[in-house]
Enzyme design. Structure first.
Site, PDB file in Angstrom:
ATOM      1  N   ASP A   1      54.744   4.277   1.160  1.00 37.37           N
ATOM      2  CA  ASP A   1      54.818   5.668   1.628  1.00 37.37           C
ATOM      3  C   ASP A   1      55.432   5.676   3.030  1.00 37.37           C
ATOM      4  O   ASP A   1      55.467   4.645   3.706  1.00 37.37           O
ATOM      5  CB  ASP A   1      53.421   6.313   1.678  1.00 37.37           C
ATOM      6  CG  ASP A   1      53.482   7.774   2.128  1.00 37.37           C
ATOM      7  OD1 ASP A   1      54.337   8.530   1.621  1.00 37.37           O
ATOM      8  OD2 ASP A   1      52.693   8.182   3.010  1.00 37.37           O
ATOM      9  N   SER A   2      55.885   6.857   3.438  1.00 29.08           N
ATOM     10  CA  SER A   2      56.420   6.980   4.793  1.00 29.08           C
ATOM     11  C   SER A   2      55.325   6.756   5.842  1.00 29.08           C
ATOM     12  O   SER A   2      55.633   6.443   6.981  1.00 29.08           O
ATOM     13  CB  SER A   2      57.023   8.366   4.969  1.00 29.08           C
ATOM     14  OG  SER A   2      56.044   9.338   4.672  1.00 29.08           O
TER      15      SER A   2
ATOM     16  N   TYR B   1      59.434  11.621   6.576  1.00 33.56           N
ATOM     17  CA  TYR B   1      60.648  11.581   5.765  1.00 33.56           C
ATOM     18  C   TYR B   1      61.019  12.989   5.290  1.00 33.56           C
ATOM     19  O   TYR B   1      62.177  13.272   5.014  1.00 33.56           O
ATOM     20  CB  TYR B   1      60.417  10.722   4.513  1.00 33.56           C
ATOM     21  CG  TYR B   1      60.513   9.222   4.706  1.00 33.56           C
ATOM     22  CD1 TYR B   1      60.390   8.626   5.953  1.00 33.56           C
ATOM     23  CD2 TYR B   1      60.729   8.398   3.603  1.00 33.56           C
ATOM     24  CE1 TYR B   1      60.465   7.254   6.097  1.00 33.56           C
ATOM     25  CE2 TYR B   1      60.816   7.024   3.735  1.00 33.56           C
ATOM     26  CZ  TYR B   1      60.682   6.451   4.985  1.00 33.56           C
ATOM     27  OH  TYR B   1      60.760   5.092   5.125  1.00 33.56           O
ATOM     28  N   GLY B   2      60.001  13.822   5.175  1.00 33.83           N
ATOM     29  CA  GLY B   2      60.167  15.125   4.526  1.00 33.83           C
ATOM     30  C   GLY B   2      61.099  16.075   5.233  1.00 33.83           C
ATOM     31  O   GLY B   2      61.516  17.087   4.660  1.00 33.83           O
TER      32      GLY B   2
ATOM     33  N   CYS C   1      55.097   8.250  -2.493  1.00 35.42           N
ATOM     34  CA  CYS C   1      55.645   9.260  -1.590  1.00 35.42           C
ATOM     35  C   CYS C   1      56.523  10.166  -2.452  1.00 35.42           C
ATOM     36  O   CYS C   1      57.457   9.697  -3.101  1.00 35.42           O
ATOM     37  CB  CYS C   1      56.474   8.573  -0.506  1.00 35.42           C
ATOM     38  SG  CYS C   1      57.351   9.702   0.580  1.00 35.42           S
TER      39      CYS C   1
ATOM     40  N   GLU D   1      48.333  13.659   9.611  1.00 30.52           N
ATOM     41  CA  GLU D   1      48.482  12.453  10.437  1.00 30.52           C
ATOM     42  C   GLU D   1      47.647  12.570  11.720  1.00 30.52           C
ATOM     43  O   GLU D   1      47.279  11.574  12.315  1.00 30.52           O
ATOM     44  CB  GLU D   1      49.960  12.175  10.751  1.00 30.52           C
ATOM     45  CG  GLU D   1      50.812  11.851   9.515  1.00 30.52           C
ATOM     46  CD  GLU D   1      50.717  10.387   9.027  1.00 30.52           C
ATOM     47  OE1 GLU D   1      50.573   9.489   9.857  1.00 30.52           O
ATOM     48  OE2 GLU D   1      50.793  10.169   7.794  1.00 30.52           O
TER      49      GLU D   1
ATOM     50  N   CYS E   1      52.784  16.166  -2.569  1.00 31.11           N
ATOM     51  CA  CYS E   1      52.924  15.293  -1.394  1.00 31.11           C
ATOM     52  C   CYS E   1      51.647  14.476  -1.322  1.00 31.11           C
ATOM     53  O   CYS E   1      50.549  15.038  -1.467  1.00 31.11           O
ATOM     54  CB  CYS E   1      53.094  16.143  -0.127  1.00 31.11           C
ATOM     55  SG  CYS E   1      53.120  15.137   1.392  1.00 31.11           S
ATOM     56  N   THR E   2      51.795  13.180  -1.097  1.00 28.82           N
ATOM     57  CA  THR E   2      50.599  12.329  -1.129  1.00 28.82           C
ATOM     58  C   THR E   2      49.700  12.529   0.095  1.00 28.82           C
ATOM     59  O   THR E   2      48.594  12.010   0.143  1.00 28.82           O
ATOM     60  CB  THR E   2      50.988  10.840  -1.270  1.00 28.82           C
ATOM     61  OG1 THR E   2      51.975  10.510  -0.282  1.00 28.82           O
ATOM     62  CG2 THR E   2      51.529  10.553  -2.642  1.00 28.82           C
ATOM     63  N   HIS E   3      50.177  13.276   1.083  1.00 32.24           N
ATOM     64  CA  HIS E   3      49.297  13.611   2.204  1.00 32.24           C
ATOM     65  C   HIS E   3      48.342  14.760   1.829  1.00 32.24           C
ATOM     66  O   HIS E   3      47.294  14.909   2.445  1.00 32.24           O
ATOM     67  CB  HIS E   3      50.128  14.064   3.412  1.00 32.24           C
ATOM     68  CG  HIS E   3      50.724  12.948   4.198  1.00 32.24           C
ATOM     69  ND1 HIS E   3      51.722  12.148   3.718  1.00 32.24           N
ATOM     70  CD2 HIS E   3      50.464  12.502   5.464  1.00 32.24           C
ATOM     71  CE1 HIS E   3      52.061  11.259   4.650  1.00 32.24           C
ATOM     72  NE2 HIS E   3      51.315  11.455   5.720  1.00 32.24           N
TER      73      HIS E   3
END
Ligand code: DGL
Length: 264
Positions: free
Chosen positions: A10-11, A42-43, A73, A151, A183-185
């Site tokens: 992932d980023s 990255y998005g 990601c 984050e 989105c994996t976040h």
């Protein structure tokens, strides 16, 4: 036995939501996580740069001896998966297919997709959903502030809720019945997102559905180790990243290594 070690990319820290779900479902297999924290997000980047970064990181994971790669990601999956598959000689699994399958199998008729600007611009989700169920109405919304909020560890915060309201109000008034977290976040904001969306809207999380797909793929295809290694590589490493990583994973992270992709 086909598999010895799985790579997860992932980023940043978002892919740990996929790793966490994989660790619940897959026992005794070595795993290597790579987060490109120095170059996140990255998005907001262009397709060419997303492709270049994803390929560099994927090659690094191959050098660590992985025999399967999970692009954990959505942004990388949306833009770079075909290229990575062409370049690598190992199976490469993205997060989009599993999420789409789960969303269309709910019998949804109006699906909302949220993701990074690059993922939403690619139209990958909308195209994949329509390829399976053309009659489904898909409405997409980029939510660029969600990644920095995650984050920063602001999972359950009034600022996050305000931002979520702003992003999601259009989807609510459009009357979606299913919301796909592209989105994996975003699984980390599930509480706030669920609160804003209210009852009656199913939320599909591509982290859990991807982990389940990987678990099905490796089932019976590896030698189960008694104490498998989980190694974490990051292109930047700070105390707050580590704290966040452990919070996301819900376990202590041993074997954390900072890597310099240019100087290695
Ligand atoms: N976790 C990434 C995804 O699933 C996005 C984070 C970023 O913008 O770098 O799309």
């Amino acid at each position: 036995m086909k598999y010895n070690k799985i790579g997860i990319f992932d980023s940043g820290m978002g892919g740990l939501t996929v790793l966490k779900e994989m660790l619940k479902r897959i026992n005794g297999l070595d795993m290597v996580y790579f987060g490109d924290t120095a170059r996140l997000p990255y998005g907001t980047k262009s397709p060419d740069v997303i492709k270049q970064y994803t390929l560099e990181c994927s090659r690094f994971l191959v050098e660590q001896g992985i025999d399967m790669l999970v692009l954990a990601c959505n942004t990388a999956s949306a833009h770079a998966i075909s290229m990575v598959r062409n370049e690598l000689n190992i199976p490469v699994m993205g997060v989009i297919e599993a999420g789409v399958k789960a969303a269309v199998s709910t019998g949804a008729s109006r699906i909302g997709v949220i993701g990074t600007t690059a993922t939403i611009k690619s139209n990958t989700y909308a195209n994949a959903i329509r390829a399976i169920r053309p009659e489904v109405d898909v409405v997409s919304k980029a939510c660029p502030l969600f990644v920095p909020l995650v984050e920063e560890g602001m999972f359950d915060d009034e600022v996050t809720e305000l931002v979520a309201k702003r992003y999601l109000e259009g989807l609510i008034s459009y009357g979606i019945d299913t919301l796909l977290l592209g989105c994996t976040h975003y699984p980390l904001l599930r509480g706030v997102i669920g609160k804003v969306m209210g009852n009656g809207i199913s939320i599909v999380d591509s982290a859990a559905t991807t982990a389940a797909a990987v678990a099905r793929m490796v089932h019976g295809e590896y030698e189960c180790k008694e104490s498998p290694d989980v190694v974490y590589y990051f292109t930047d490493l700070t105390q707050s990243y580590l704290k966040l990583g452990e919070l996301v994973l819900g376990r202590h992270m041993d074997n954390v290594i900072k890597v310099d992709l240019d100087g290695r």
